[in-house]
Write an enzyme that holds these catalytic residues in place. Structure first.
Site, PDB file in Angstrom:
ATOM      1  N   TYR A 167      80.555  54.138  58.294  1.00 34.50           N
ATOM      2  CA  TYR A 167      80.904  53.250  59.408  1.00 34.50           C
ATOM      3  C   TYR A 167      82.412  53.277  59.646  1.00 34.50           C
ATOM      4  CZ  TYR A 167      81.602  48.921  62.028  1.00 34.50           C
ATOM      5  OH  TYR A 167      81.985  48.004  62.977  1.00 34.50           O
TER       6      TYR A 167
ATOM      7  N   GLU B 209      78.364  41.059  66.274  1.00 31.81           N
ATOM      8  CA  GLU B 209      79.480  40.297  65.709  1.00 31.81           C
ATOM      9  C   GLU B 209      79.133  38.813  65.657  1.00 31.81           C
ATOM     10  OE1 GLU B 209      81.956  41.420  64.177  1.00 31.81           O
ATOM     11  OE2 GLU B 209      82.088  43.509  64.847  1.00 31.81           O
TER      12      GLU B 209
ATOM     13  N   TRP C 267      79.636  41.742  56.993  1.00 28.55           N
ATOM     14  CA  TRP C 267      79.278  42.754  57.979  1.00 28.55           C
ATOM     15  C   TRP C 267      78.246  43.728  57.410  1.00 28.55           C
ATOM     16  CZ3 TRP C 267      78.726  43.618  62.768  1.00 28.55           C
ATOM     17  CH2 TRP C 267      78.575  44.919  63.251  1.00 28.55           C
TER      18      TRP C 267
END
Length: 213
Positions: free
Chosen positions: A28, A50, A58
């Site tokens: 990522y 988000e 995350w």
């Protein structure tokens, strides 16, 4: 080396320290985080994810991203805007996503708002808040990376004024980082875009074999 500086990964290339905690983060970090993202549907996805991340790591969202995409019709705004009560019930029962009622409702409501916008309007609004990279110092350590900025606060206010939910200043800044409005890769990080920021003498991006808060 000071705490929070770029750290060499398994291939020897320096990266932001958070990227080396899991293999999910390496890919990522190298291929997505901080790269420019355009397109209303793509930005709606990032904005929604988000929002779901708020209060969580995350990594939790990243590992469920395929489930989110399947559950929310690929985050195509027009399709999500057409979701009804049965879809909402389905989402609340879907173990492949985060089954948070308020966040699910906000995602559906945001899609309905955005469905009335002109094509490209979301993209234009978000990117209008990108700061001039020339005026931003290059972060050398994680301590130099902010959680909120004047631009993210302004973006949050603009989105809220247009009727969007779960778009606070911190979420807005995470969006800006993830979608390349800002480049918060550390100065020595292999993924940093060359020339982003005053005095950034970083070499051109090296090929790699292949955050978050």
């Amino acid at each position: 080396m000071s705490a929070g500086e770029a750290v060499a990964g398994p291939d020897g290339a320096p990266r932001c320290p958070w990227a080396l905690s899991t293999t999910d983060y390496v890919a990522y970090h190298d291929e997505e985080w901080g790269r420019p993202v355009h397109g209303d549907d793509a930005l709606f996805e990032r904005l929604s994810l988000e929002a779901f991340q708020s209060g969580l790591s995350w990594l939790t969202i990243l590992r469920r991203r395929p489930g989110f995409r399947a559950a929310f019709a690929g985050f195509r705004i027009a399709e999500v805007a057409a979701f009804g009560d049965e879809d909402r019930d389905r989402l609340l029962a879907d173990t492949g996503i985060i089954r948070n009622r308020a966040k699910i409702d906000a995602t559906l409501a945001n899609a309905r708002v955005l469905a009335d916008w002109a094509p490209g309007e979301l993209d234009e609004l978000i990117w209008s808040h990108a700061p001039d990279p020339v005026g931003r110092p290059v972060p050398r350590t994680l301590a130099d990376v902010p959680a909120v900025t004047p631009q993210s606060t302004a973006l949050s206010k603009a989105l809220k004024k247009r009727g969007l939910r779960f778009v606070g200043p911190t979420t807005a800044y995470a969006l800006m980082q993830a979608c390349g409005l800002v480049d918060d890769h550390l100065k020595d990080c292999v993924a940093r875009r060359p020339g982003d920021g005053p005095g950034d003498g970083h070499r051109a991006r090296q090929p790699v074999t292949h955050r978050p808060r």
